[in-house]
Design a protein around this motif. Structure first.
Motif, mmCIF file in Angstrom:
data_model
loop_
_atom_site.group_PDB
_atom_site.id
_atom_site.type_symbol
_atom_site.label_atom_id
_atom_site.label_comp_id
_atom_site.label_asym_id
_atom_site.label_seq_id
_atom_site.Cartn_x
_atom_site.Cartn_y
_atom_site.Cartn_z
ATOM 1 N N TRP A 145 0.821 -1.202 0.000
ATOM 2 C CA TRP A 145 0.000 0.000 0.000
ATOM 3 C C TRP A 145 0.861 1.259 0.000
ATOM 4 O O TRP A 145 0.549 2.237 0.655
ATOM 5 N N GLN A 146 1.952 1.219 -0.774
ATOM 6 C CA GLN A 146 2.822 2.390 -0.901
ATOM 7 C C GLN A 146 2.505 3.195 -2.163
ATOM 8 O O GLN A 146 3.091 4.245 -2.392
ATOM 9 N N CYS A 161 2.767 -4.104 9.347
ATOM 10 C CA CYS A 161 1.449 -4.125 8.696
ATOM 11 C C CYS A 161 1.095 -5.545 8.277
ATOM 12 O O CYS A 161 1.794 -6.151 7.463
ATOM 13 N N THR A 291 1.511 3.843 5.444
ATOM 14 C CA THR A 291 0.322 3.001 5.362
ATOM 15 C C THR A 291 -0.676 3.354 6.461
ATOM 16 O O THR A 291 -1.892 3.427 6.218
#
Length: 345
Positions: A145-146, A161, A291
């Motif tokens: 999720w970058q 995460c 994130t």
């Protein structure tokens, strides 16, 4: 159990067992199952929830979904764990994954709306083998999720995460999972979360989440998994490209009902092989912070002009008291931020 023969994408068969969690969405299930079929796992575990009695037509949808999985046409042991009653989106995955790890030591886990890139399976299989006996690693995620930010020249990095939109793990890690989080009361009032996360806002946010889940686990299973990983001071592997797209953001979803979410249908990319492994096992704190801010953005403060108007109508003694408290609190906050910043370096 069905046994058939068919050619895979490259003629090979995935050695790692795959667990497939299904419910009532034939369209997404069919797309995800097609990707599983391409890698031809030797063992397939299917976890299905039962229909809700107050939803007309749901029993037929559940039956249609289960029929899709009956389409296995390669040599494969198929194991089914089908519930006749509805256990919900918390207890059904939790009990299903526990059932899988009663049968096998490690597995790749996909839900019916998590569409994997073909290289996701090899990525998981190779890292399940590499870190099989390394208890510092609790899971392998397929989620990045970058949003295009390359965090490392390597194939993956280590993270707190615990992305479960396509993931893999071992029995040795899942044994720490507890749906009702019995350990939480003993850890709640300690600095444990701040030590783990290194950031006061993150620690406060997760304390509130764990409070709610411990009070009523309800329809989630993944927050309990995050807690289990952190309670063991464990790390997650995060790929440097996104390997799984969540195609389930729509109105009939339990947790992902907003189709305009930035996380909806997040594109995937190919993982290059051979994998380039990190030279050391250090968590990427900046990637985790990025994130966290995406999932839990800070609440916007009141506009300065409005704050001044509200402050002006307060009685004089109240204004003086607030000014005094602010003068004491602000230096402490700045000092705490400086300490954390130094710790990050």
């Amino acid at each position: 159990m069905k046994k058939h023969l068919s050619s895979g994408v490259d003629g090979s068969m995935l050695r790692t067992p795959v667990a497939f969690i299904i419910f009532n969405r034939p369209d997404t299930t069919e797309r995800v199952f097609a990707e599983i079929a391409k890698v031809r796992p030797a063992k397939l575990f299917v976890i299905a929830d039962g229909p809700r009695p107050d939803r007309p037509g749901e029993a037929e949808k559940c039956a249609a979904v289960r029929a899709i999985v009956d389409g296995v046409d390669w040599e494969c042991e198929v194991f089914r764990n089908y519930s006749d009653v509805n256990l919900g989106s918390g207890r059904r995955p939790a009990t299903g994954v526990s059932w899988v790890f009663e049968q096998v030591e490690e597995a790749i886990i996909l839900e019916d709306d998590c569409l994997p890139h073909p290289t996701f399976f090899r990525f998981c299989q190779e890292l399940l083998e590499k870190y099989r006996d390394d208890e510092r690693v609790m899971m392998i995620s397929g989620n990045n999720w970058q949003f295009g930010q390359g965090r490392t020249p390597r194939s993956y990095y280590f993270s707190r995460c615990t992305g479960t939109w396509g993931w893999a793990s071992w029995r040795r890690a899942w044994q720490h999972y507890d749906f009702v989080m019995k350990l939480w009361p003993a850890l709640r009032d300690t600095p444990w979360l701040l030590d783990i996360l290194g950031d006061p806002r993150q620690a406060e946010t997760w304390q509130n989440i764990f409070d709610r889940v411990h009070a009523s686990a309800g329809n989630v299973f993944d927050y309990q998994w995050t807690f289990a990983c952190w309670a063991q001071n464990g790390l997650a592997i995060t790929p440097n490209v996104n390997l799984v797209s969540n195609i389930g953001f729509r109105g009939d979803a339990t947790h992902t009902a907003n189709p305009t979410s930035m996380f909806a249908n997040d594109p995937t990319a190919e993982m290059k092989f051979p994998l380039q492994h990190p030279p050391c096992m250090v968590r990427d704190r900046e990637a985790d912070r990025f994130t966290f801010e995406l999932f839990f953005p800070p609440k916007p403060p009141l506009p300065v002009r409005l704050r001044r108007k509200l402050f002006a109508i307060l009685p004089g003694p109240v204004r003086e008291g607030i000014s005094y408290l602010w003068s004491k609190w602000k230096p402490l906050t700045l000092a705490k931020e400086a300490v954390l910043s130094e710790h990050d370096r």
